[in-house]
Design a protein around this motif. Sequence first.
Motif, short mmCIF file in Angstrom:
data_model
loop_
_atom_site.label_atom_id
_atom_site.label_comp_id
_atom_site.label_asym_id
_atom_site.label_seq_id
_atom_site.Cartn_x
_atom_site.Cartn_y
_atom_site.Cartn_z
N VAL A 81 7.75 12.35 5.95
CA VAL A 81 6.77 13.33 6.40
C VAL A 81 7.48 14.43 7.17
O VAL A 81 8.24 14.18 8.10
N TYR A 82 7.21 15.65 6.75
CA TYR A 82 7.70 16.85 7.42
C TYR A 82 6.46 17.55 7.98
O TYR A 82 5.65 18.07 7.21
N SER A 83 6.30 17.52 9.29
CA SER A 83 5.14 18.15 9.92
C SER A 83 5.53 19.49 10.51
O SER A 83 6.62 19.63 11.07
N ALA A 114 2.04 21.30 15.34
CA ALA A 114 0.81 20.99 14.62
C ALA A 114 -0.12 20.21 15.52
O ALA A 114 0.28 19.25 16.16
N PHE A 169 -1.62 19.75 3.58
CA PHE A 169 -0.41 19.02 3.21
C PHE A 169 -0.12 19.17 1.74
O PHE A 169 -1.04 19.36 0.93
N ASN A 196 6.48 24.02 5.92
CA ASN A 196 6.28 23.95 7.37
C ASN A 196 6.18 25.33 7.99
O ASN A 196 5.37 25.57 8.89
N GLY A 203 2.06 20.76 6.02
CA GLY A 203 2.91 19.59 6.10
C GLY A 203 3.41 19.26 4.71
O GLY A 203 2.83 19.68 3.70
N LEU A 240 -3.31 12.91 9.26
CA LEU A 240 -2.28 13.94 9.23
C LEU A 240 -2.73 15.17 8.45
O LEU A 240 -2.37 16.29 8.77
#
Length: 189
Positions: A76-78, A82, A88, A114, A119, A162
């Motif tokens: 997971v790249y948030s 955030a 996403f 991002n 995300g 998320l």
Amino acid sequence: MRILFTAFFFLFTTVALAETKPTEIRIKWKGDYADNSDKHWSKDNPYDSGFSKNFKNGSPQEFGDVQKDVELKGFVYSPTNAKGPVPFVVVMHGCDGMSTAEKEWTARVADALNKEGFGGLVLDSFTTRYVDNSCGLADLHWGRRRADDAFSALDYLIDKKLAKANEVYIIGYSNGGTAALVSMTTQEA
């Protein structure tokens, strides 16, 4: 000239990968969908091959292994700062799995997402199946299998709060693109 290019490429790749730090996750795989069956892989069932309730369904790439429930690996790249659920994108690798080149590509894609407030969930369909690759003659088997992987990732993103439920998208490279298209078919819907 070649050395300069190689050094520049290495520097660019290192910088691109350093911007976004992924979180490694495990995703419970779900394949208990209405159109999936308990039949194992067979070269004699090309039209429903891949629609399986088994995580590992005995394909040649799985060395005939059949296994019901396992987890997928993901990253997971948030987006920075955030707050709460965000849009996403599920990013699907190609037929070579998460090779070095694929890791670099997915990291650059996630970084670009991002920067726009999205995300990214990079989904690894092969590592926990012990599959090296699914490259070869084109067929829909792995596209169908990996569409269920994408839906499992969607469930994960929503369950963990998320992602905004109505703003989850999918993108894929090569076989991941096939999986993205299969995930939008009427049968998968």
